[in-house]
Design a protein around this motif. Structure first.
Motif, PDB file in Angstrom:
ATOM      1  N   GLU A  69       0.811  -1.217   0.000  1.00  0.00           N
ATOM      2  CA  GLU A  69       0.000   0.000   0.000  1.00  0.00           C
ATOM      3  C   GLU A  69       0.846   1.269   0.000  1.00  0.00           C
ATOM      4  N   GLN A  70       1.889   1.299   0.803  1.00  0.00           N
ATOM      5  CA  GLN A  70       2.722   2.508   0.863  1.00  0.00           C
ATOM      6  C   GLN A  70       3.365   2.801  -0.494  1.00  0.00           C
ATOM      7  N   HIS A  71       3.908   1.763  -1.126  1.00  0.00           N
ATOM      8  CA  HIS A  71       4.510   1.929  -2.454  1.00  0.00           C
ATOM      9  C   HIS A  71       3.459   2.358  -3.475  1.00  0.00           C
ATOM     10  N   ARG A  72       2.279   1.737  -3.417  1.00  0.00           N
ATOM     11  CA  ARG A  72       1.207   2.041  -4.372  1.00  0.00           C
ATOM     12  C   ARG A  72       0.760   3.499  -4.258  1.00  0.00           C
ATOM     13  N   ILE A  73       0.591   3.975  -3.031  1.00  0.00           N
ATOM     14  CA  ILE A  73       0.170   5.371  -2.826  1.00  0.00           C
ATOM     15  C   ILE A  73       1.260   6.322  -3.300  1.00  0.00           C
ATOM     16  N   GLU A  74       2.504   6.012  -2.967  1.00  0.00           N
ATOM     17  CA  GLU A  74       3.612   6.862  -3.415  1.00  0.00           C
ATOM     18  C   GLU A  74       3.691   6.898  -4.941  1.00  0.00           C
ATOM     19  N   PHE A  75       3.504   5.749  -5.572  1.00  0.00           N
ATOM     20  CA  PHE A  75       3.518   5.679  -7.030  1.00  0.00           C
ATOM     21  C   PHE A  75       2.401   6.530  -7.628  1.00  0.00           C
ATOM     22  N   LEU A  76       1.191   6.389  -7.105  1.00  0.00           N
ATOM     23  CA  LEU A  76       0.058   7.140  -7.639  1.00  0.00           C
ATOM     24  C   LEU A  76       0.200   8.637  -7.404  1.00  0.00           C
ATOM     25  N   GLU A  77       0.679   9.020  -6.231  1.00  0.00           N
ATOM     26  CA  GLU A  77       0.910  10.443  -5.962  1.00  0.00           C
ATOM     27  C   GLU A  77       1.918  11.019  -6.949  1.00  0.00           C
ATOM     28  N   THR A  78       2.976  10.265  -7.202  1.00  0.00           N
ATOM     29  CA  THR A  78       4.020  10.722  -8.124  1.00  0.00           C
ATOM     30  C   THR A  78       3.503  10.765  -9.557  1.00  0.00           C
ATOM     31  N   ALA A  79       2.780   9.728  -9.976  1.00  0.00           N
ATOM     32  CA  ALA A  79       2.238   9.698 -11.337  1.00  0.00           C
ATOM     33  C   ALA A  79       1.272  10.860 -11.551  1.00  0.00           C
ATOM     34  N   TRP A  80       0.405  11.117 -10.584  1.00  0.00           N
ATOM     35  CA  TRP A  80      -0.544  12.233 -10.694  1.00  0.00           C
ATOM     36  C   TRP A  80       0.212  13.557 -10.788  1.00  0.00           C
ATOM     37  N   TYR A  81       1.174  13.735  -9.893  1.00  0.00           N
ATOM     38  CA  TYR A  81       1.926  14.989  -9.846  1.00  0.00           C
ATOM     39  C   TYR A  81       2.688  15.240 -11.153  1.00  0.00           C
ATOM     40  N   GLU A  82       3.409  14.234 -11.632  1.00  0.00           N
ATOM     41  CA  GLU A  82       4.229  14.406 -12.836  1.00  0.00           C
ATOM     42  C   GLU A  82       3.360  14.573 -14.080  1.00  0.00           C
ATOM     43  N   ALA A  83       2.248  13.848 -14.135  1.00  0.00           N
ATOM     44  CA  ALA A  83       1.338  14.008 -15.280  1.00  0.00           C
ATOM     45  C   ALA A  83       0.770  15.425 -15.302  1.00  0.00           C
ATOM     46  N   ARG A  84       0.259  15.886 -14.183  1.00  0.00           N
ATOM     47  CA  ARG A  84      -0.327  17.230 -14.112  1.00  0.00           C
ATOM     48  C   ARG A  84       0.729  18.296 -14.370  1.00  0.00           C
ATOM     49  N   ARG A  85       1.908  18.093 -13.864  1.00  0.00           N
ATOM     50  CA  ARG A  85       3.013  19.026 -14.060  1.00  0.00           C
ATOM     51  C   ARG A  85       3.324  19.197 -15.545  1.00  0.00           C
ATOM     52  N   ALA A  86       3.184  18.096 -16.296  1.00  0.00           N
ATOM     53  CA  ALA A  86       3.456  18.114 -17.735  1.00  0.00           C
ATOM     54  C   ALA A  86       2.215  18.458 -18.554  1.00  0.00           C
ATOM     55  N   GLY A  87       1.097  18.712 -17.909  1.00  0.00           N
ATOM     56  CA  GLY A  87      -0.123  19.039 -18.644  1.00  0.00           C
ATOM     57  C   GLY A  87      -0.764  17.823 -19.290  1.00  0.00           C
ATOM     58  N   LEU A  88      -0.599  16.657 -18.672  1.00  0.00           N
ATOM     59  CA  LEU A  88      -1.167  15.414 -19.190  1.00  0.00           C
ATOM     60  C   LEU A  88      -2.225  14.890 -18.226  1.00  0.00           C
ATOM     61  N   ASP A  89      -3.128  14.094 -18.736  1.00  0.00           N
ATOM     62  CA  ASP A  89      -4.119  13.451 -17.893  1.00  0.00           C
ATOM     63  C   ASP A  89      -3.439  12.306 -17.130  1.00  0.00           C
ATOM     64  N   PRO A  90      -3.568  12.260 -15.802  1.00  0.00           N
ATOM     65  CA  PRO A  90      -2.941  11.166 -15.048  1.00  0.00           C
ATOM     66  C   PRO A  90      -3.401   9.787 -15.505  1.00  0.00           C
ATOM     67  N   GLY A  91      -4.663   9.661 -15.931  1.00  0.00           N
ATOM     68  CA  GLY A  91      -5.147   8.379 -16.429  1.00  0.00           C
ATOM     69  C   GLY A  91      -4.432   7.936 -17.693  1.00  0.00           C
ATOM     70  N   LEU A  92      -4.102   8.887 -18.558  1.00  0.00           N
ATOM     71  CA  LEU A  92      -3.336   8.569 -19.761  1.00  0.00           C
ATOM     72  C   LEU A  92      -1.970   8.018 -19.386  1.00  0.00           C
ATOM     73  N   VAL A  93      -1.319   8.651 -18.423  1.00  0.00           N
ATOM     74  CA  VAL A  93       0.009   8.197 -17.985  1.00  0.00           C
ATOM     75  C   VAL A  93      -0.090   6.794 -17.387  1.00  0.00           C
ATOM     76  N   LEU A  94      -1.113   6.536 -16.582  1.00  0.00           N
ATOM     77  CA  LEU A  94      -1.287   5.190 -16.019  1.00  0.00           C
ATOM     78  C   LEU A  94      -1.550   4.169 -17.119  1.00  0.00           C
ATOM     79  N   GLY A  95      -2.321   4.538 -18.129  1.00  0.00           N
ATOM     80  CA  GLY A  95      -2.554   3.636 -19.256  1.00  0.00           C
ATOM     81  C   GLY A  95      -1.278   3.340 -20.024  1.00  0.00           C
ATOM     82  N   LEU A  96      -0.465   4.365 -20.240  1.00  0.00           N
ATOM     83  CA  LEU A  96       0.805   4.174 -20.936  1.00  0.00           C
ATOM     84  C   LEU A  96       1.722   3.251 -20.136  1.00  0.00           C
ATOM     85  N   ILE A  97       1.773   3.446 -18.826  1.00  0.00           N
ATOM     86  CA  ILE A  97       2.602   2.586 -17.971  1.00  0.00           C
ATOM     87  C   ILE A  97       2.098   1.154 -18.014  1.00  0.00           C
TER      88      ILE A  97
END
Length: 197
Positions: A78-106
């Motif tokens: 759980e700790q790793h999963r939350i950290e991963f999702l927080e980071t994916a959301w942050y980096e996607a939004r920072r780049a102007g991308l939809d976080p769901g798109l980034v998760l789909g690409l991963i």
């Protein structure tokens, strides 16, 4: 001005491709593009979202809870999963991308495996080719196995391709994979994106 706006402006002066590096093409980049990408990956602050109103925070927390439940089988800790999702959301939004798109690409690129290495040497969650560390980074390829570094590189590179393709996500995804013009990869990512909306 956000870094991707600078990048969008600079992509108009992109030079022709000069070689291949596995899946992603290594392309000659104008200095302005290289600088924008380098600046995009340099900021090493931890991914901490900031919200100006409670409704945005509540939407983020709901998203985090829903995505965590969906990703539980792939990332059981759980700790790793939350950290991963927080980071994916942050980096996607920072780049102007939809976080769901980034998760789909991963999902398509590495099936959420941090240490995934492709047959052509692409590394980590977003399968970033090592040549990018020479082009826009500090040449330390080992950092591509660092979660935040990998997601930051991947999101910055995808944003660059979206800008290069004038907002055409289908072509940008093909370029990210080195298969521009072929439907298999973009279709797979777009289908996976539906799982993360």
């Amino acid at each position: 001005m956000r870094w991707w706006h600078t990048l969008a402006f600079a992509t108009g002066v992109l030079c022709a491709p000069f070689g291949f590096a596995g899946n992603q093409k290594e392309e000659a980049l104008a200095d302005s593009i290289r600088l924008a990408l380098s600046n995009a990956i340099l900021d090493a602050r931890p991914p901490k979202p900031a919200f100006t109103n409670p409704a945005d925070r509540q939407r983020y927390e709901q998203w985090l809870a829903q995505m965590s439940e969906r990703l539980r089988r792939k990332l059981p800790d759980e700790q790793h999963r939350i950290e991963f999702l927080e980071t994916a959301w942050y980096e996607a939004r920072r780049a102007g991308l939809d976080p769901g798109l980034v998760l789909g690409l991963i999902q398509v690129e590495s099936a959420y495996r941090k240490y995934a290495v492709s047959i052509v040497g692409a590394r980590g969650y977003m399968q970033v080719m090592p040549f990018w560390t020479n082009v826009i980074g500090d040449s330390d390829r080992r950092k591509l196995f660092n979660m935040q570094t990998n997601l930051r590189y991947g999101c910055a590179i995808l944003r660059m391709y979206v800008d290069m393709e004038g907002g055409n996500l289908y072509l940008a995804l093909g370029r990210y994979n080195g298969s521009r013009g072929r439907p298999e990869y973009p279709n797979a990512v777009l289908k996976a994106w539906n799982n993360w909306k």
